[in-house]
Motif scaffolding. Structure first.
Motif, short mmCIF file in Angstrom:
data_model
loop_
_atom_site.label_atom_id
_atom_site.label_comp_id
_atom_site.label_asym_id
_atom_site.label_seq_id
_atom_site.Cartn_x
_atom_site.Cartn_y
_atom_site.Cartn_z
N LEU A 58 -29.32 -35.79 5.39
CA LEU A 58 -30.10 -36.39 4.30
C LEU A 58 -31.12 -35.40 3.73
N GLU A 59 -31.70 -34.56 4.59
CA GLU A 59 -32.69 -33.58 4.13
C GLU A 59 -32.04 -32.24 3.77
N MET A 60 -30.70 -32.19 3.85
CA MET A 60 -29.95 -30.98 3.53
C MET A 60 -30.38 -29.80 4.39
N GLY A 61 -30.57 -30.08 5.69
CA GLY A 61 -30.94 -29.05 6.65
C GLY A 61 -29.81 -28.77 7.62
N LYS A 62 -30.07 -27.89 8.57
CA LYS A 62 -29.06 -27.49 9.54
C LYS A 62 -29.12 -28.32 10.82
N ALA A 63 -30.30 -28.78 11.22
CA ALA A 63 -30.44 -29.53 12.46
C ALA A 63 -31.69 -30.38 12.38
N ALA A 64 -31.74 -31.40 13.25
CA ALA A 64 -32.90 -32.29 13.30
C ALA A 64 -33.23 -32.60 14.75
N ALA A 65 -34.47 -33.02 14.97
CA ALA A 65 -34.93 -33.45 16.29
C ALA A 65 -35.71 -34.74 16.12
N ALA A 66 -35.32 -35.77 16.87
CA ALA A 66 -35.98 -37.08 16.79
C ALA A 66 -36.97 -37.23 17.93
N PHE A 67 -38.12 -37.80 17.62
CA PHE A 67 -39.21 -37.93 18.58
C PHE A 67 -39.66 -39.39 18.68
N SER A 68 -40.48 -39.66 19.69
CA SER A 68 -40.95 -41.02 19.93
C SER A 68 -41.99 -41.48 18.91
N SER A 69 -42.55 -40.59 18.12
CA SER A 69 -43.49 -40.95 17.06
C SER A 69 -43.62 -39.78 16.10
N GLY A 70 -44.22 -40.04 14.93
CA GLY A 70 -44.50 -38.96 14.01
C GLY A 70 -45.49 -37.98 14.58
N ASN A 71 -46.49 -38.48 15.32
CA ASN A 71 -47.46 -37.60 15.95
C ASN A 71 -46.80 -36.66 16.96
N ALA A 72 -45.82 -37.17 17.70
CA ALA A 72 -45.11 -36.33 18.66
C ALA A 72 -44.31 -35.25 17.95
N ALA A 73 -43.74 -35.58 16.80
CA ALA A 73 -42.99 -34.60 16.03
C ALA A 73 -43.92 -33.48 15.54
N TYR A 191 -40.93 -45.26 6.12
CA TYR A 191 -39.83 -45.70 5.26
C TYR A 191 -38.47 -45.62 5.93
N PHE A 192 -38.24 -44.67 6.83
CA PHE A 192 -36.96 -44.64 7.53
C PHE A 192 -36.75 -45.94 8.29
N GLY A 193 -37.78 -46.38 9.03
CA GLY A 193 -37.70 -47.66 9.72
C GLY A 193 -37.72 -48.82 8.74
N GLY A 194 -38.72 -48.82 7.88
CA GLY A 194 -38.74 -49.73 6.74
C GLY A 194 -39.05 -51.19 7.01
N HIS A 195 -39.19 -51.57 8.28
CA HIS A 195 -39.40 -52.99 8.59
C HIS A 195 -40.54 -53.19 9.59
N SER A 196 -41.37 -52.16 9.78
CA SER A 196 -42.55 -52.26 10.65
C SER A 196 -42.20 -52.67 12.08
N ASP A 197 -41.05 -52.21 12.58
CA ASP A 197 -40.64 -52.61 13.93
C ASP A 197 -40.08 -51.46 14.77
N VAL A 198 -40.18 -50.23 14.29
CA VAL A 198 -39.69 -49.07 15.03
C VAL A 198 -40.73 -47.96 14.95
N LEU A 199 -41.04 -47.34 16.09
CA LEU A 199 -41.92 -46.18 16.13
C LEU A 199 -41.06 -44.94 16.34
N GLY A 200 -41.24 -43.94 15.49
CA GLY A 200 -40.43 -42.73 15.64
C GLY A 200 -40.91 -41.60 14.75
N GLY A 201 -40.43 -40.41 15.04
CA GLY A 201 -40.75 -39.23 14.24
C GLY A 201 -39.56 -38.30 14.19
N ALA A 224 -40.88 -36.38 24.81
CA ALA A 224 -41.30 -37.41 23.85
C ALA A 224 -40.15 -37.72 22.89
N VAL A 225 -39.06 -38.25 23.47
CA VAL A 225 -37.83 -38.48 22.70
C VAL A 225 -37.73 -39.95 22.29
N LEU A 226 -36.89 -40.18 21.31
CA LEU A 226 -36.66 -41.53 20.81
C LEU A 226 -35.62 -42.23 21.68
#
Length: 369
Positions: A58-73, A191-201, A224-226
């Motif tokens: 979606l971001e037109m990148g090569k790789a991504a890493a998902a974290f337990s929160s935006g702060n952790a990212a 916005y990725f979560g969009g429903h105020s029910d998921v914490l992630g980064g 600090a993984v998702l």
């Protein structure tokens, strides 16, 4: 695939004989040893692998890493920097990450906070040991706009890595990697979560290099993984991201125009307004202006609080990006050291009917008139 199609089909890695339409949740924390197998869920998990591939695409990148929160990212970036590095960050940087830099990394990193909506301030802030430029555009909560391409070009001329917080815009409206940034950061809670029910980064990189490997090491070794369930929930929510963002932006634009003409409003901060000081920059690098706006109520903080307390369809709560409209006096949340004006209200415009949102604001203003 176009964005909408990718968002729906790109996050599913279907395996098994029954071929479910939606990828099942793999809750196992460990995996049987064999050639090419996963080992342990902290290091990797099928649901996280699917989410990370989707985010990278979606971001037109090569790789991504998902974290337990935006702060952790964000923290993973700061932890991966060499000891004693200097970085430049916006003066109105999201307060949670700014708090990290000021309190947790004060003995490890040097930071210059400056107004990056003026590129000349970056030139003044650069030092011989500058390793990182952190861009946040639109910014939280002042909705300042920084020119990603101009700032990235300046940083590259000085061999400085560029990370852009793209939480407010999302890849629906802005693609920082295509404008020169090296990495993109998201609070997936929003916005990725969009429903105020998921914490992630999340972090997405343009190039898989040694620094990226250091970031992934922080993710997997720090832990600090998702969770698999939260990865599943984010993939579910991202399927509607493009359409939600169009609704958020349409509503925000109309509400910003309403507030801009209101006699009890001192100023409105929304990049879609033609009187925004960086409107032309926003038009150049964004295809939509997002669903967040801030405004200054004429009067004191008590007037702002009274306005909020008399709203019916806007919930007085922290966070943003959900389908429901959220509102708060931002300085009250950020604490005593905040630089945010005390009469500033931040509004996350939801997907309720526009007429209800406008009439609710209108009646609430009458209570402080």
């Amino acid at each position: 695939m176009k964005f909408e199609t990718l968002a729906i089909h790109g996050g599913e890695e279907i395996t098994g004989p029954h071929k479910p339409v939606v990828q099942p949740i793999t809750m196992s924390t460990t995996f049987e040893h064999h050639e090419g197998s996963l080992i342990y869920s902290r290091a990797n998990n099928p649901n996280r692998m699917a989410l990370e591939k989707l985010l990278a695409d979606l971001e037109m990148g090569k790789a991504a890493a998902a974290f337990s929160s935006g702060n952790a990212a964000g923290m993973a970036i700061f932890q991966a920097l060499p000891l004693g590095s200097h970085m430049v960050a916006p003066s109105d940087m999201y307060h949670g990450l700014k708090k990290q830099l000021v309190e947790l990394f004060k003995d490890r990193l040097e930071v210059t906070f400056t107004d990056l909506s003026d590129p000349e301030n970056l030139e003044k802030a650069l030092q011989p040991n500058t390793e990182l430029l952190w861009i946040e555009t639109p910014s939280n909560p002042m909705l300042k706009i920084s020119d990603i391409k101009v700032l990235s070009d300046m940083a590259k001329d000085n061999e400085v890595r560029v990370v852009c917080d793209n939480t407010f815009a999302t890849p629906v409206f802005q693609n920082p990697l295509q404008l020169g940034a090296d990495m993109v950061m998201h609070s997936a809670t929003k916005y990725f979560g969009g429903h105020s029910d998921v914490l992630g980064g999340a972090l997405v990189t343009k190039v898989v290099d040694d620094f990226w490997q250091d970031v992934v090491n922080v993710q997997q070794t720090g832990g600090a993984v998702l969770s698999p369930f939260d990865c599943y929930m984010l993939i579910r929510s991202i399927k509607t991201l493009a359409y939600r963002m169009k609704g958020h932006a349409e509503h925000a634009g109309m509400i910003a125009s309403f507030l801009d003409q209101h006699p009890q409003v001192e100023n409105v901060f929304y990049p879609g307004l033609t009187n925004h000081p960086s409107h032309e920059v926003a038009k150049k690098q964004m295809t939509g202006f997002g669903g967040i706006l801030s405004f200054l109520v004429k009067g004191n903080p008590n007037d702002a609080d009274k306005l909020i307390s008399n709203l019916k369809y806007y919930t007085n709560a922290t966070s943003l990006g959900g389908v429901e409209s959220l509102i708060e006096r931002r300085a009250a949340v950020e604490g005593p050291n905040t630089k945010t004006p005390q009469n500033l209200i931040r509004l996350s415009v939801g997907l309720e009917h526009l007429d209800d949102l406008l009439s609710d604001l209108d009646q609430a203003f009458q209570t402080i008139g």
